[in-house]
Design a protein around this motif. Structure first.
Motif, PDB file in Angstrom:
ATOM      1  N   ALA A  72      -4.851  -4.137   5.013  1.00 10.69           N
ATOM      2  CA  ALA A  72      -3.792  -3.068   5.032  1.00 10.69           C
ATOM      3  C   ALA A  72      -4.415  -1.854   5.652  1.00 10.69           C
ATOM      4  CB  ALA A  72      -3.508  -2.868   3.774  1.00 10.69           C
ATOM      5  N   SER A  73      -3.366  -1.222   6.445  1.00  5.78           N
ATOM      6  CA  SER A  73      -3.773   0.215   7.109  1.00  5.78           C
ATOM      7  C   SER A  73      -3.780   1.142   6.075  1.00  5.78           C
ATOM      8  CB  SER A  73      -2.587   0.550   8.134  1.00  5.78           C
ATOM      9  OG  SER A  73      -2.704  -0.428   9.170  1.00  5.78           O
ATOM     10  N   VAL A  74      -4.737   2.095   6.159  1.00  9.46           N
ATOM     11  CA  VAL A  74      -4.788   3.381   5.189  1.00  9.46           C
ATOM     12  C   VAL A  74      -4.015   4.576   5.876  1.00  9.46           C
ATOM     13  CG1 VAL A  74      -6.285   5.190   4.349  1.00  9.46           C
ATOM     14  CG2 VAL A  74      -7.095   2.686   4.529  1.00  9.46           C
ATOM     15  N   VAL A  75      -3.206   5.122   5.189  1.00  9.58           N
ATOM     16  CA  VAL A  75      -2.000   6.039   5.727  1.00  9.58           C
ATOM     17  C   VAL A  75      -2.307   7.397   4.732  1.00  9.58           C
ATOM     18  CG1 VAL A  75      -0.618   4.659   7.092  1.00  9.58           C
ATOM     19  CG2 VAL A  75      -0.138   4.921   4.828  1.00  9.58           C
ATOM     20  N   GLU A  76      -1.324   8.356   5.191  1.00  8.17           N
ATOM     21  CA  GLU A  76      -1.558   9.464   4.355  1.00  8.17           C
ATOM     22  C   GLU A  76      -0.348   9.706   3.691  1.00  8.17           C
ATOM     23  OE1 GLU A  76      -3.717  11.920   4.375  1.00  8.17           O
ATOM     24  OE2 GLU A  76      -5.117  10.483   5.748  1.00  8.17           O
ATOM     25  N   GLU A  77       0.935   9.241   4.252  1.00  7.53           N
ATOM     26  CA  GLU A  77       2.210   9.452   3.266  1.00  7.53           C
ATOM     27  C   GLU A  77       2.633   7.992   2.716  1.00  7.53           C
ATOM     28  OE1 GLU A  77       3.471  12.296   2.805  1.00  7.53           O
ATOM     29  OE2 GLU A  77       2.014  13.262   4.244  1.00  7.53           O
ATOM     30  N   LYS A  78       3.312   8.154   1.374  1.00  8.35           N
ATOM     31  CA  LYS A  78       3.684   6.947   1.072  1.00  8.35           C
ATOM     32  C   LYS A  78       5.336   7.188   1.090  1.00  8.35           C
ATOM     33  CE  LYS A  78       4.873   9.033  -3.725  1.00  8.35           C
ATOM     34  NZ  LYS A  78       4.336   8.969  -5.179  1.00  8.35           N
ATOM     35  N   SER A  79       6.006   5.867   0.780  1.00  6.85           N
ATOM     36  CA  SER A  79       7.185   5.781   1.078  1.00  6.85           C
ATOM     37  C   SER A  79       7.959   6.522  -0.160  1.00  6.85           C
ATOM     38  CB  SER A  79       7.780   4.229   0.622  1.00  6.85           C
ATOM     39  OG  SER A  79       9.138   4.207   0.623  1.00  6.85           O
ATOM     40  N   GLU A  95     -10.823  -3.423 -17.624  1.00  2.00           N
ATOM     41  CA  GLU A  95     -11.115  -2.681 -16.366  1.00  2.00           C
ATOM     42  C   GLU A  95     -10.171  -3.084 -15.318  1.00  2.00           C
ATOM     43  OE1 GLU A  95     -15.394  -1.387 -14.771  1.00  2.00           O
ATOM     44  OE2 GLU A  95     -15.774  -3.221 -16.117  1.00  2.00           O
ATOM     45  N   PHE A  96      -9.427  -2.444 -14.839  1.00  2.00           N
ATOM     46  CA  PHE A  96      -8.514  -2.903 -13.807  1.00  2.00           C
ATOM     47  C   PHE A  96      -7.786  -1.883 -12.835  1.00  2.00           C
ATOM     48  CE2 PHE A  96      -6.103  -2.027 -17.608  1.00  2.00           C
ATOM     49  CZ  PHE A  96      -5.014  -1.016 -17.263  1.00  2.00           C
ATOM     50  N   LYS A  97      -7.535  -2.016 -11.736  1.00  3.88           N
ATOM     51  CA  LYS A  97      -6.776  -0.945 -10.967  1.00  3.88           C
ATOM     52  C   LYS A  97      -5.254  -1.188 -10.748  1.00  3.88           C
ATOM     53  CE  LYS A  97     -11.070   0.069  -8.385  1.00  3.88           C
ATOM     54  NZ  LYS A  97     -11.729   0.380  -7.115  1.00  3.88           N
ATOM     55  N   THR A  98      -4.527  -0.163 -10.855  1.00  3.48           N
ATOM     56  CA  THR A  98      -3.177  -0.369 -10.725  1.00  3.48           C
ATOM     57  C   THR A  98      -2.542   0.294  -9.352  1.00  3.48           C
ATOM     58  OG1 THR A  98      -2.875  -0.076 -13.125  1.00  3.48           O
ATOM     59  CG2 THR A  98      -1.235   0.117 -11.788  1.00  3.48           C
ATOM     60  N   PHE A  99      -1.709  -0.358  -8.711  1.00  3.35           N
ATOM     61  CA  PHE A  99      -1.065  -0.030  -7.623  1.00  3.35           C
ATOM     62  C   PHE A  99       0.580  -0.324  -7.723  1.00  3.35           C
ATOM     63  CE2 PHE A  99      -5.338  -1.407  -6.271  1.00  3.35           C
ATOM     64  CZ  PHE A  99      -5.816  -0.479  -5.656  1.00  3.35           C
ATOM     65  N   ASN A 100       1.115   0.770  -7.103  1.00  2.00           N
ATOM     66  CA  ASN A 100       2.639   0.435  -6.939  1.00  2.00           C
ATOM     67  C   ASN A 100       3.002  -0.227  -5.778  1.00  2.00           C
ATOM     68  OD1 ASN A 100       3.669   1.943  -9.231  1.00  2.00           O
ATOM     69  ND2 ASN A 100       2.781   4.001  -8.069  1.00  2.00           N
ATOM     70  N   TYR A 101       3.892  -1.015  -5.658  1.00  2.00           N
ATOM     71  CA  TYR A 101       4.422  -1.569  -4.409  1.00  2.00           C
ATOM     72  C   TYR A 101       6.012  -1.724  -4.149  1.00  2.00           C
ATOM     73  CZ  TYR A 101       4.803  -5.424  -1.176  1.00  2.00           C
ATOM     74  OH  TYR A 101       5.199  -6.259   0.218  1.00  2.00           O
ATOM     75  N   GLY A 110       6.339   4.401   5.907  1.00  2.00           N
ATOM     76  CA  GLY A 110       5.134   4.911   4.995  1.00  2.00           C
ATOM     77  C   GLY A 110       4.390   3.903   4.304  1.00  2.00           C
ATOM     78  N   ALA A 111       3.593   4.324   3.361  1.00  2.00           N
ATOM     79  CA  ALA A 111       2.602   3.282   2.530  1.00  2.00           C
ATOM     80  C   ALA A 111       3.814   2.465   1.421  1.00  2.00           C
ATOM     81  CB  ALA A 111       1.593   4.109   1.810  1.00  2.00           C
ATOM     82  N   ASN A 112       3.429   1.420   1.455  1.00  2.00           N
ATOM     83  CA  ASN A 112       4.216   0.432   0.606  1.00  2.00           C
ATOM     84  C   ASN A 112       3.134   0.000  -0.592  1.00  2.00           C
ATOM     85  OD1 ASN A 112       2.597  -1.133   2.090  1.00  2.00           O
ATOM     86  ND2 ASN A 112       4.326  -2.745   2.447  1.00  2.00           N
ATOM     87  N   LEU A 113       2.253   0.336  -0.482  1.00  2.00           N
ATOM     88  CA  LEU A 113       1.262   0.189  -1.724  1.00  2.00           C
ATOM     89  C   LEU A 113       0.267   1.452  -1.979  1.00  2.00           C
ATOM     90  CD1 LEU A 113       0.133  -2.471  -3.548  1.00  2.00           C
ATOM     91  CD2 LEU A 113      -1.998  -2.219  -2.078  1.00  2.00           C
ATOM     92  N   TYR A 114       0.556   1.657  -3.256  1.00  2.00           N
ATOM     93  CA  TYR A 114      -0.244   2.910  -3.302  1.00  2.00           C
ATOM     94  C   TYR A 114      -0.421   3.400  -4.675  1.00  2.00           C
ATOM     95  CZ  TYR A 114       4.516   4.464  -4.539  1.00  2.00           C
ATOM     96  OH  TYR A 114       5.729   4.557  -5.080  1.00  2.00           O
ATOM     97  N   ASN A 115      -1.439   4.308  -4.891  1.00  2.00           N
ATOM     98  CA  ASN A 115      -1.651   4.865  -6.285  1.00  2.00           C
ATOM     99  C   ASN A 115      -2.040   6.349  -6.267  1.00  2.00           C
ATOM    100  OD1 ASN A 115      -4.379   4.628  -5.467  1.00  2.00           O
ATOM    101  ND2 ASN A 115      -5.200   2.890  -6.890  1.00  2.00           N
ATOM    102  N   ASP A 116      -2.470   7.025  -7.049  1.00  2.00           N
ATOM    103  CA  ASP A 116      -2.963   8.200  -7.026  1.00  2.00           C
ATOM    104  C   ASP A 116      -3.882   8.599  -6.242  1.00  2.00           C
ATOM    105  OD1 ASP A 116      -0.820   8.851  -8.937  1.00  2.00           O
ATOM    106  OD2 ASP A 116      -2.542   8.994 -10.655  1.00  2.00           O
ATOM    107  N   ASP A 117      -4.859   7.644  -5.756  1.00  2.00           N
ATOM    108  CA  ASP A 117      -5.840   7.923  -5.010  1.00  2.00           C
ATOM    109  C   ASP A 117      -5.852   7.539  -3.480  1.00  2.00           C
ATOM    110  OD1 ASP A 117      -7.559   8.983  -7.131  1.00  2.00           O
ATOM    111  OD2 ASP A 117      -7.861   6.945  -7.751  1.00  2.00           O
ATOM    112  N   ASN A 118      -5.008   6.335  -3.253  1.00  2.00           N
ATOM    113  CA  ASN A 118      -4.901   5.864  -2.099  1.00  2.00           C
ATOM    114  C   ASN A 118      -3.737   5.194  -1.547  1.00  2.00           C
ATOM    115  OD1 ASN A 118      -7.874   5.779  -1.373  1.00  2.00           O
ATOM    116  ND2 ASN A 118      -7.962   4.542  -3.232  1.00  2.00           N
ATOM    117  N   LYS A 119      -3.422   5.077  -0.270  1.00  2.00           N
ATOM    118  CA  LYS A 119      -1.978   4.866   0.130  1.00  2.00           C
ATOM    119  C   LYS A 119      -2.201   3.818   1.383  1.00  2.00           C
ATOM    120  CE  LYS A 119      -0.294   9.453  -0.780  1.00  2.00           C
ATOM    121  NZ  LYS A 119      -1.506   9.984  -1.142  1.00  2.00           N
TER     122      LYS A 119
END
Length: 203
Positions: A72-79, A95-101, A110-119
Motif C-alpha cells: 500500500a502507498s502511504v499518503v497524507e490525506e484520508k477519504s 494485542e491488536f491494531k485497528t484500521f478503518n477501510y 485519498g486513503a482507503n485504509l487508515y487509523n489515527d496514526d497512518n493512512k
C-alpha cells in the motif's frame, strides 16, 4: 559541461520528489510485524451491521492480506467517505491494531485504509481477493441495480403522482436488511442521483 550535468541531476531529483509527493510512497514496512510475529487472526467487520463480521485464521490468507497491505502507498490525506469495514490484526487476544477501510475507492480519493496514526491507499485486491471471497459477505446478484435503482424508480413515481406532497426525504441508513451490503462509494452515487430529483432530499 559539468555544471550542466549537475543542474540536470538537480532537476531530476526535484521532479522525482514531486512525483513521490503527489503519488504517495508506494510500499511500506509498517506491516512487517505480520511476518515477523505470529498473527493469530484478522477480523473484518461491517461498520453498518455490527453482526456482520468474519474472522481470518488461515495462514495463507493472512499472508495474502500482508502482501496487499505491505504494498500500500502511504499518503497524507484520508477519504472523506465513511468507512465500510473495521479491520483488526491480532497478535494476541489483547494485542491488536485497528484500521478503518473504505471499499471500492479510487486512488485519487485519498486513503482507503487508515487509523489515527497512518493512512494508506490499498489495492482493491483487499476487496476482490479477500472480502468478496467470503461466501457470507457476498452481495446478492445485481444488488446495486435491484436496491438503489428500484428506490429511485419508486421515489420518482411517488413524486410524479403526488405533486402536492411537499419535499420527500430519503434515508437508507436504518435499512438493517441491506446495511451489510451498502458501501460508501455506492451510497455517495445514490445520494447524487436522489438530490437531482425534484422535491427530494437525501438524508
Amino acid at each position: 559541461m559539468r555544471r550542466v550535468k549537475s543542474n540536470f541531476i538537480v532537476i531530476l531529483l526535484i521532479i522525482s520528489s514531486l512525483l513521490i509527493s503527489a503519488c504517495g510512497i508506494r510500499g511500506n514496512s509498517d506491516f512487517n510485524y505480520m511476518q515477523e510475529r505470529n498473527i493469530m487472526k484478522v477480523t473484518i467487520q461491517s461498520t453498518r451491521d455490527k453482526s456482520y463480521k468474519f474472522t481470518v485464521t488461515d495462514k495463507d490468507v493472512i499472508n495474502d492480506i500482508y502482501s496487499i497491505l505491505s504494498s500500500a502507498s502511504v499518503v497524507e490525506e484520508k477519504s472523506t467517505l465513511d468507512p465500510d469495514y473495521t479491520l483488526e490484526i491480532y497478535e494476541s487476544p489483547t494485542e491488536f491494531k485497528t484500521f478503518n477501510y473504505v471499499a471500492g475507492l479510487d486512488k485519487k480519493d485519498g486513503a482507503n485504509l487508515y487509523n489515527d496514526d497512518n493512512k494508506y491507499i490499498v489495492s482493491k485486491r483487499l476487496d476482490n481477493d479477500i472480502i468478496k471471497n467470503f461466501a457470507n459477505i457476498r452481495k446478492p446478484i445485481d444488488f446495486e441495480y435491484v436496491y438503489y435503482t428500484s428506490i429511485l424508480s419508486c421515489i420518482d413515481k411517488y413524486v410524479s403522482s403526488n405533486k402536492d406532497a411537499g419535499n420527500v426525504g430519503v434515508n437508507i441508513s436504518n435499512d438493517n436488511m441491506a446495511a451489510r451490503f451498502q458501501i460508501s462509494t455506492e451510497i455517495e452515487e445514490f445520494k447524487k442521483k436522489v438530490n437531482k430529483l425534484k422535491s427530494v432530499t437525501f438524508m
